[in-house]
Design an enzyme around this catalytic site. Sequence first.
Site, PDB file in Angstrom:
ATOM      1  N   SER A 139     -25.857  16.068   3.295  1.00  0.00           N
ATOM      2  CA  SER A 139     -25.055  15.226   2.418  1.00  0.00           C
ATOM      3  C   SER A 139     -23.977  14.565   3.264  1.00  0.00           C
ATOM      4  O   SER A 139     -23.145  15.256   3.849  1.00  0.00           O
ATOM      5  CB  SER A 139     -24.448  16.113   1.323  1.00  0.00           C
ATOM      6  N   LYS A 165     -28.607  12.377   2.023  1.00  0.00           N
ATOM      7  CA  LYS A 165     -27.893  11.999   0.803  1.00  0.00           C
ATOM      8  C   LYS A 165     -26.640  11.237   1.188  1.00  0.00           C
ATOM      9  O   LYS A 165     -25.864  11.687   2.038  1.00  0.00           O
ATOM     10  CB  LYS A 165     -27.569  13.286   0.032  1.00  0.00           C
ATOM     11  N   LYS A 167     -23.136   9.659  -0.095  1.00  0.00           N
ATOM     12  CA  LYS A 167     -22.151   9.620  -1.175  1.00  0.00           C
ATOM     13  C   LYS A 167     -21.777   8.162  -1.411  1.00  0.00           C
ATOM     14  O   LYS A 167     -21.587   7.409  -0.455  1.00  0.00           O
ATOM     15  CB  LYS A 167     -20.917  10.434  -0.773  1.00  0.00           C
ATOM     16  N   ASP A 193     -25.443   9.863  -4.134  1.00  0.00           N
ATOM     17  CA  ASP A 193     -24.725  10.740  -5.064  1.00  0.00           C
ATOM     18  C   ASP A 193     -23.370  10.113  -5.374  1.00  0.00           C
ATOM     19  O   ASP A 193     -22.562   9.892  -4.469  1.00  0.00           O
ATOM     20  CB  ASP A 193     -24.536  12.133  -4.448  1.00  0.00           C
ATOM     21  N   GLU A 218     -27.939  10.640  -7.863  1.00  0.00           N
ATOM     22  CA  GLU A 218     -27.355  11.856  -8.444  1.00  0.00           C
ATOM     23  C   GLU A 218     -26.069  11.508  -9.192  1.00  0.00           C
ATOM     24  O   GLU A 218     -25.198  10.824  -8.661  1.00  0.00           O
ATOM     25  CB  GLU A 218     -27.075  12.832  -7.284  1.00  0.00           C
ATOM     26  N   ASP A 243     -26.195  16.680 -11.649  1.00  0.00           N
ATOM     27  CA  ASP A 243     -25.486  17.769 -10.964  1.00  0.00           C
ATOM     28  C   ASP A 243     -24.397  18.272 -11.921  1.00  0.00           C
ATOM     29  O   ASP A 243     -24.629  19.221 -12.700  1.00  0.00           O
ATOM     30  CB  ASP A 243     -24.927  17.225  -9.632  1.00  0.00           C
ATOM     31  N   LYS A 267     -26.815  24.301  -8.685  1.00  0.00           N
ATOM     32  CA  LYS A 267     -25.814  25.003  -7.876  1.00  0.00           C
ATOM     33  C   LYS A 267     -25.461  26.260  -8.650  1.00  0.00           C
ATOM     34  O   LYS A 267     -24.938  26.156  -9.774  1.00  0.00           O
ATOM     35  CB  LYS A 267     -24.552  24.151  -7.714  1.00  0.00           C
ATOM     36  N   GLY A 295     -25.175  22.024  -2.713  1.00  0.00           N
ATOM     37  CA  GLY A 295     -24.205  22.758  -1.907  1.00  0.00           C
ATOM     38  C   GLY A 295     -22.794  22.381  -2.297  1.00  0.00           C
ATOM     39  O   GLY A 295     -22.557  21.344  -2.919  1.00  0.00           O
TER      40      GLY A 295
HETATM   41  O1  OSB Z   1     -21.838  16.589  -5.470  1.00  0.00           O
HETATM   42  O2  OSB Z   1     -23.182  17.725  -4.329  1.00  0.00           O
HETATM   43  C1  OSB Z   1     -22.034  17.372  -4.553  1.00  0.00           C
HETATM   44  C2  OSB Z   1     -19.680  18.867  -1.938  1.00  0.00           C
HETATM   45  C3  OSB Z   1     -18.574  19.124  -2.711  1.00  0.00           C
HETATM   46  C4  OSB Z   1     -18.600  18.782  -4.039  1.00  0.00           C
HETATM   47  C5  OSB Z   1     -19.729  18.186  -4.591  1.00  0.00           C
HETATM   48  C6  OSB Z   1     -20.840  17.937  -3.835  1.00  0.00           C
HETATM   49  C7  OSB Z   1     -20.804  18.255  -2.471  1.00  0.00           C
HETATM   50  C8  OSB Z   1     -21.884  17.973  -1.551  1.00  0.00           C
HETATM   51  C9  OSB Z   1     -21.932  18.858  -0.317  1.00  0.00           C
HETATM   52  O3  OSB Z   1     -22.664  17.058  -1.670  1.00  0.00           O
HETATM   53  C10 OSB Z   1     -23.259  19.341   0.028  1.00  0.00           C
HETATM   54  C11 OSB Z   1     -23.179  20.410   1.082  1.00  0.00           C
HETATM   55  O4  OSB Z   1     -22.637  21.508   0.807  1.00  0.00           O
HETATM   56  O5  OSB Z   1     -23.653  20.170   2.185  1.00  0.00           O
HETATM   57 MG    MG Z   2     -23.626  16.108  -6.428  1.00  0.00          MG
END
Ligand code: OSB
Ligand code: MG
Length: 375
Positions: A139, A165, A167, A193, A218, A243, A267, A295
Amino acid sequence: MNLRANHLTLREIRLPLKEPFRISSGVVSERRICLLELRNADGISVWSECVAGESPNYSSETIDTAWLAITQWLAPRALNRSFQHPNEVFAVLSTGIRGHNMAKAAVEMGFWALDAKLRGISLSELLGGTRDRVITGISLGIQQTPDALVERARRARAEGYRKIKLKIMPGSDIDFVRAVRDDLGADASIMADANSAYTIQDADHLAQLDAFKLLMIEQPLGQDDLVRHATLQARLETPLCLDESITDVQRAEDMITLKSGRIINIKPGRVGGFTQSLAIHDLCQRSRIPVWCGGMLESGIGRAHNVALASLPNFSLPGDLSPSARYWERDIVMPEWTMDADGMVRVPRETPGIGVAVDRDRIDDLTIRTEIVAP
Ligand code: OSB
Ligand code: MG
């Protein structure tokens, strides 16, 4: 089997990330992590992690609300009580206690780890996992420029990650995704995401992402907005993955009924632990909805729990389960989590419990606060 614990130690550690991680609603540079050590009367102990962040920008929980919930309400309920099976813990923690899923999960997942250790089996096996290796994605946080994102995406592909992924948020979306798709080519597995950064008024704008053949988008809309996600999904070719919206198995049912999305990111922290995660996994398997393990920038302890969960059969898409070195100069477990060149992380199925040893000296050095619950 009698599953019972009488002692819980909470610790807060601070671990600096190698690089700040920016999502639409905030940025983290140093992770404040709450670790739990659950112990039984024979002195057997196990570790779990609460994934709540420092500020309530992902969900309403934070490390400080979770600390309060665990010490004041949750641990006193779960300690000195006998369970037949760890799948009974969630109900005990949830009767009359609303929300606080991450706090509940941290306690509940500790009981699963304890049960696995007492039975002499891996957490993966206890959960019903079947995979020896899990497929891994990365991510990537929001960057200043498309070029900066392309550079990180290239590196990720070279390292073997099987899903990249990106953001996104308004102002850092279409151009950024296009740049990565153009650079990596049509074969790369790319997704976006948004962490709830858009509204249904942005439907036409988001529809531009269809051109980039993303694996999924996402959580574009609000966390409690299954209805508008359904409207948006009908407008898009790209599958939506939820999510933040999926806080329990009923919300997963709602998503399927309303057609608010076609994929779920599970999660365990967000849904209150493994019992709910398994229920969502099973529901999705029956409904042909693929799932993957998300994660929360976990340390090696939370990662062990996630890897065990991701070894279940319907975790068919790559998880946000990157190796330790993606996040930290040095992790708090031994061995650290690694990924092979095929983008796979090995599931430690031959070791009882969470499958990695905890570096207690390092944790002691990093600990800035401790509280013991031993009623
Ligand atoms: O939306 O998946 C998410 C990290 C913190 C809060 C939300 C998210 C995330 C990540 C991190 O995308 C993914 C990772 O732990 O590598
Ligand atoms: Mg997410």
